[in-house]
Scaffold this motif. Structure first.
Motif, PDB file in Angstrom:
ATOM      1  N   GLY A 347       0.851  -1.175   0.000  1.00  0.00           N
ATOM      2  CA  GLY A 347       0.000   0.000   0.000  1.00  0.00           C
ATOM      3  C   GLY A 347       0.892   1.231   0.000  1.00  0.00           C
ATOM      4  O   GLY A 347       1.666   1.447   0.945  1.00  0.00           O
ATOM      5  N   LEU A 348       0.836   2.024  -1.051  1.00  0.00           N
ATOM      6  CA  LEU A 348       1.640   3.236  -1.175  1.00  0.00           C
ATOM      7  C   LEU A 348       0.797   4.434  -0.745  1.00  0.00           C
ATOM      8  O   LEU A 348      -0.287   4.658  -1.288  1.00  0.00           O
ATOM      9  N   ILE A 349       1.299   5.200   0.219  1.00  0.00           N
ATOM     10  CA  ILE A 349       0.550   6.316   0.784  1.00  0.00           C
ATOM     11  C   ILE A 349       1.237   7.631   0.434  1.00  0.00           C
ATOM     12  O   ILE A 349       2.409   7.839   0.770  1.00  0.00           O
ATOM     13  N   ASN A 350       0.514   8.492  -0.232  1.00  0.00           N
ATOM     14  CA  ASN A 350       0.967   9.850  -0.512  1.00  0.00           C
ATOM     15  C   ASN A 350       0.425  10.735   0.608  1.00  0.00           C
ATOM     16  O   ASN A 350      -0.783  10.968   0.701  1.00  0.00           O
ATOM     17  N   LEU A 351       1.322  11.241   1.463  1.00  0.00           N
ATOM     18  CA  LEU A 351       0.876  12.003   2.620  1.00  0.00           C
ATOM     19  C   LEU A 351       0.360  13.394   2.273  1.00  0.00           C
ATOM     20  O   LEU A 351      -0.324  14.016   3.082  1.00  0.00           O
ATOM     21  N   LYS A 352       0.675  13.873   1.067  1.00  0.00           N
ATOM     22  CA  LYS A 352       0.238  15.222   0.696  1.00  0.00           C
ATOM     23  C   LYS A 352      -0.101  15.265  -0.786  1.00  0.00           C
ATOM     24  O   LYS A 352       0.614  15.878  -1.589  1.00  0.00           O
ATOM     25  N   SER A 353      -1.177  14.585  -1.128  1.00  0.00           N
ATOM     26  CA  SER A 353      -1.627  14.605  -2.518  1.00  0.00           C
ATOM     27  C   SER A 353      -1.926  16.041  -2.934  1.00  0.00           C
ATOM     28  O   SER A 353      -2.535  16.809  -2.188  1.00  0.00           O
ATOM     29  N   GLY A 354      -1.501  16.416  -4.117  1.00  0.00           N
ATOM     30  CA  GLY A 354      -1.655  17.785  -4.585  1.00  0.00           C
ATOM     31  C   GLY A 354      -0.380  18.576  -4.485  1.00  0.00           C
ATOM     32  O   GLY A 354      -0.215  19.601  -5.172  1.00  0.00           O
ATOM     33  N   ASP A 355       0.548  18.123  -3.652  1.00  0.00           N
ATOM     34  CA  ASP A 355       1.868  18.742  -3.570  1.00  0.00           C
ATOM     35  C   ASP A 355       2.713  18.210  -4.727  1.00  0.00           C
ATOM     36  O   ASP A 355       2.871  16.999  -4.887  1.00  0.00           O
ATOM     37  N   ASP A 356       3.240  19.105  -5.538  1.00  0.00           N
ATOM     38  CA  ASP A 356       3.946  18.694  -6.752  1.00  0.00           C
ATOM     39  C   ASP A 356       5.083  17.726  -6.466  1.00  0.00           C
ATOM     40  O   ASP A 356       5.237  16.710  -7.169  1.00  0.00           O
ATOM     41  N   ALA A 357       5.878  18.011  -5.444  1.00  0.00           N
ATOM     42  CA  ALA A 357       7.034  17.165  -5.145  1.00  0.00           C
ATOM     43  C   ALA A 357       6.592  15.785  -4.657  1.00  0.00           C
ATOM     44  O   ALA A 357       7.138  14.755  -5.078  1.00  0.00           O
ATOM     45  N   CYS A 358       5.575  15.758  -3.768  1.00  0.00           N
ATOM     46  CA  CYS A 358       5.081  14.469  -3.264  1.00  0.00           C
ATOM     47  C   CYS A 358       4.439  13.670  -4.387  1.00  0.00           C
ATOM     48  O   CYS A 358       4.655  12.451  -4.501  1.00  0.00           O
ATOM     49  N   ASP A 359       3.647  14.342  -5.203  1.00  0.00           N
ATOM     50  CA  ASP A 359       2.994  13.653  -6.310  1.00  0.00           C
ATOM     51  C   ASP A 359       4.019  13.040  -7.257  1.00  0.00           C
ATOM     52  O   ASP A 359       3.887  11.892  -7.687  1.00  0.00           O
ATOM     53  N   ALA A 360       5.057  13.809  -7.584  1.00  0.00           N
ATOM     54  CA  ALA A 360       6.076  13.321  -8.524  1.00  0.00           C
ATOM     55  C   ALA A 360       6.832  12.131  -7.941  1.00  0.00           C
ATOM     56  O   ALA A 360       7.083  11.136  -8.636  1.00  0.00           O
ATOM     57  N   ALA A 361       7.195  12.222  -6.641  1.00  0.00           N
ATOM     58  CA  ALA A 361       7.936  11.125  -6.006  1.00  0.00           C
ATOM     59  C   ALA A 361       7.087   9.862  -5.939  1.00  0.00           C
ATOM     60  O   ALA A 361       7.570   8.752  -6.198  1.00  0.00           O
ATOM     61  N   CYS A 362       5.808  10.027  -5.596  1.00  0.00           N
ATOM     62  CA  CYS A 362       4.915   8.871  -5.495  1.00  0.00           C
ATOM     63  C   CYS A 362       4.657   8.259  -6.870  1.00  0.00           C
ATOM     64  O   CYS A 362       4.630   7.023  -7.008  1.00  0.00           O
ATOM     65  N   GLU A 363       4.450   9.088  -7.864  1.00  0.00           N
ATOM     66  CA  GLU A 363       4.224   8.584  -9.226  1.00  0.00           C
ATOM     67  C   GLU A 363       5.423   7.773  -9.703  1.00  0.00           C
ATOM     68  O   GLU A 363       5.269   6.702 -10.314  1.00  0.00           O
ATOM     69  N   ASP A 364       6.621   8.286  -9.414  1.00  0.00           N
ATOM     70  CA  ASP A 364       7.832   7.576  -9.839  1.00  0.00           C
ATOM     71  C   ASP A 364       7.950   6.232  -9.116  1.00  0.00           C
ATOM     72  O   ASP A 364       8.234   5.201  -9.740  1.00  0.00           O
ATOM     73  N   PHE A 365       7.714   6.238  -7.799  1.00  0.00           N
ATOM     74  CA  PHE A 365       7.825   5.013  -7.004  1.00  0.00           C
ATOM     75  C   PHE A 365       6.748   4.007  -7.422  1.00  0.00           C
ATOM     76  O   PHE A 365       7.015   2.807  -7.574  1.00  0.00           O
ATOM     77  N   TYR A 366       5.552   4.504  -7.632  1.00  0.00           N
ATOM     78  CA  TYR A 366       4.434   3.666  -8.072  1.00  0.00           C
ATOM     79  C   TYR A 366       4.736   3.017  -9.422  1.00  0.00           C
ATOM     80  O   TYR A 366       4.530   1.808  -9.616  1.00  0.00           O
ATOM     81  N   GLY A 367       5.258   3.805 -10.342  1.00  0.00           N
ATOM     82  CA  GLY A 367       5.579   3.274 -11.666  1.00  0.00           C
ATOM     83  C   GLY A 367       6.644   2.197 -11.609  1.00  0.00           C
ATOM     84  O   GLY A 367       6.550   1.187 -12.318  1.00  0.00           O
ATOM     85  N   LYS A 368       7.635   2.398 -10.762  1.00  0.00           N
ATOM     86  CA  LYS A 368       8.715   1.416 -10.663  1.00  0.00           C
ATOM     87  C   LYS A 368       8.230   0.118 -10.011  1.00  0.00           C
ATOM     88  O   LYS A 368       8.655  -0.978 -10.406  1.00  0.00           O
ATOM     89  N   LEU A 369       7.337   0.214  -9.026  1.00  0.00           N
ATOM     90  CA  LEU A 369       6.771  -0.998  -8.428  1.00  0.00           C
ATOM     91  C   LEU A 369       5.955  -1.777  -9.459  1.00  0.00           C
ATOM     92  O   LEU A 369       6.052  -3.000  -9.558  1.00  0.00           O
ATOM     93  N   LYS A 370       5.153  -1.062 -10.242  1.00  0.00           N
ATOM     94  CA  LYS A 370       4.355  -1.724 -11.273  1.00  0.00           C
ATOM     95  C   LYS A 370       5.237  -2.372 -12.328  1.00  0.00           C
ATOM     96  O   LYS A 370       4.960  -3.498 -12.778  1.00  0.00           O
ATOM     97  N   THR A 371       6.294  -1.684 -12.727  1.00  0.00           N
ATOM     98  CA  THR A 371       7.220  -2.245 -13.711  1.00  0.00           C
ATOM     99  C   THR A 371       7.840  -3.539 -13.196  1.00  0.00           C
ATOM    100  O   THR A 371       8.077  -4.477 -13.963  1.00  0.00           O
ATOM    101  N   ALA A 372       8.068  -3.588 -11.884  1.00  0.00           N
ATOM    102  CA  ALA A 372       8.647  -4.789 -11.257  1.00  0.00           C
ATOM    103  C   ALA A 372       7.575  -5.826 -10.936  1.00  0.00           C
ATOM    104  O   ALA A 372       7.862  -6.813 -10.247  1.00  0.00           O
TER     105      ALA A 372
END
Length: 439
Positions: A347-372
């Motif tokens: 379960g990946l939790i974004n603590l501050k959805s809407g924050d550009d930096a948090c969104d970008a970090a979560c999107e990157d981490f999410y994409g890499k987990l899915k790729t794996a």
């Protein structure tokens, strides 16, 4: 999967109608919805767990040499009249008359149906042994359905049926399924105890129940403390002698349900006797020629003479196991899924959805987990942090990965083990490597 696009109708409060832990948590975690008494719709979260359990059950049946078929839910009453069970089964059987006035029934089990398949196609001992199984919905019209899926009217079940030339062959088939069940429950993350059982309406002279230990179980179980120290068999193919040795080893330790336990005449010392609650999740039977004789299921033996085959049946409550696992694995915050059956591993939790930096970090981490190919549920919603943590604990995913503003600045991810509650701060790359290794 993004939580914003997932259908997860969770509840904050305990439903009044839920009397046991698994029913309460399945409703709160948005896994099921009641359609009518004892009948449920499986929502996406619950259905994912159900399919994972079904997959493991299927894999172990295949490994044991059973062959999968699919039999109908509706069966002709005439088959049951041949075996003599149509009138004997009782009101639990849902009887139906079709538009042509033919008597039908919604199958509570499949001994008659599979015996008809066998007698129609198998004529020689050279085609034995044979074990046919399917995973199909069953219906038993319980007088008081309760406890959610644990005692519902409609349920998903794996039932297998063995056919052998003689008792010795049938005993080997029985032992083979006994061992397959030990493997199955171990893969599901469960401690299962085989108990000598009554054969009931199925019939026969040899039967074992498989009980999963859970503090909230429906019955009390007494067993020798060393029983749970036995190692689960891992080999894929065993000889008949080896199978018998494994079964003898497991059944040599005392184990009895409360209705069979006699404290005044128990041979196990008080120091060695353990008492726990338990839930039945599987049942195996050898019943010889009970059905094959009544229905004319015979093959030509080595001498050319007809031999009535010896049969057994082997059931696992697939949908019941969902509840059984929750009963055995939960805490005050919610479900704790074993990794083998979890609807998502992370379960990946974004603590501050809407924050550009948090969104970008979560999107990157999410994409890499899915790729794996790690199954991940990404909470990308705008909820508060406390609500997100509570929801993740409730649905019980094995691992939680949390990314917030401070973590983004430090290049760190907080990883939590749902079972132990242990948390660790890891670099993004280390967290990814850690979770991929467990996904």
């Amino acid at each position: 999967m993004r939580l914003s696009r997932f259908f997860l109708p969770t509840l904050k409060e305990d439903p009044k109608e839920a009397q046991i832990v698994s029913h309460r948590l399945m409703l709160r975690a948005g896994m099921i919805q009641q359609s009518s008494a004892g009948i449920y719709s499986w929502l996406p979260m619950g259905f994912r767990v159900l399919k994972n359990i079904e997959r493991i059950v299927r894999e172990e049946q295949d490994r044991a040499g059973a062959l999968e078929i699919l039999m109908p839910t509706l069966q002709p009453a005439d088959l049951w009249r041949e075996s003599g069970r149509y009138d004997d089964y009782g009101k639990e059987m849902l009887r139906i008359t079709d538009r042509h006035e033919r008597d039908m029934l919604y199958g509570p089990t499949n001994e008659e149906q599979v015996t008809d398949i066998f007698r129609s196609h198998v004529k020689s001992y050279k085609n034995l042994p044979l074990n046919l199984y399917h995973i199909q919905w069953k219906f038993r019209d319980e007088v008081r359905p309760r406890f959610g899926i644990m005692r519902g009217r409609e349920f998903l079940m794996k039932d297998a049926y063995s056919f052998d030339l003689d008792y010795e062959g049938a005993k080997t088939a029985y032992n083979n399924m006994f061992v397959a069940y030990l493997k199955t429950f171990a893969r599901l993350g469960l401690k299962a105890i085989p108990l000598r059982a009554e054969t009931g309406p199925i019939g026969g002279d040899l039967s074992h129940e498989f009980i999963v230990l859970a503090d909230t179980g429906e019955s009390e179980v007494f067993y020798h403390k060393d029983l749970l120290t036995l190692e689960t068999p891992e080999q894929e193919n065993y000889s008949a002698t080896e199978l018998q040795e494994i079964v003898d080893q497991w059944t040599s330790y005392y184990a009895a349900a409360d209705d069979m336990h006699d404290p005044e005449n128990c041979d196990v010392s008080a120091g060695d006797l353990v008492s726990r609650r338990g839930i039945e999740v599987g049942h195996i039977f050898h019943f010889g020629d009970k059905y094959s004789k009544a229905m004319g299921a015979a093959v030509a033996g080595p001498d050319g003479k007809d031999v009535t085959v010896s049969m057994g049946s082997y059931g696992i409550g697939v949908s019941r196991l969902v509840g059984g696992i929750i009963e055995a694995s939960h805490d005050d915050d919610g479900i704790i899924w074993p990794e083998s059956v979890a609807p998502f591993k992370v379960g990946l939790i974004n603590l501050k959805s809407g924050d550009d930096a948090c969104d970008a970090a979560c999107e990157d981490f999410y994409g890499k987990l899915k790729t794996a190919t790690v199954e991940v549920l990404y909470d990308d919603t705008a909820g508060r942090a406390g609500e997100k943590f509570a929801k993740m604990d409730l649905i019980g995913l094995p691992w939680q990965a949390t990314i917030g503003p401070r973590g983004v600045k430090a290049g760190m991810v907080e990883v939590k083990n749902r079972s132990t509650g242990e948390k660790q701060e890891l670099s993004v790359d280390a967290a990814l490597e850690f979770l991929v290794g467990r996904g």
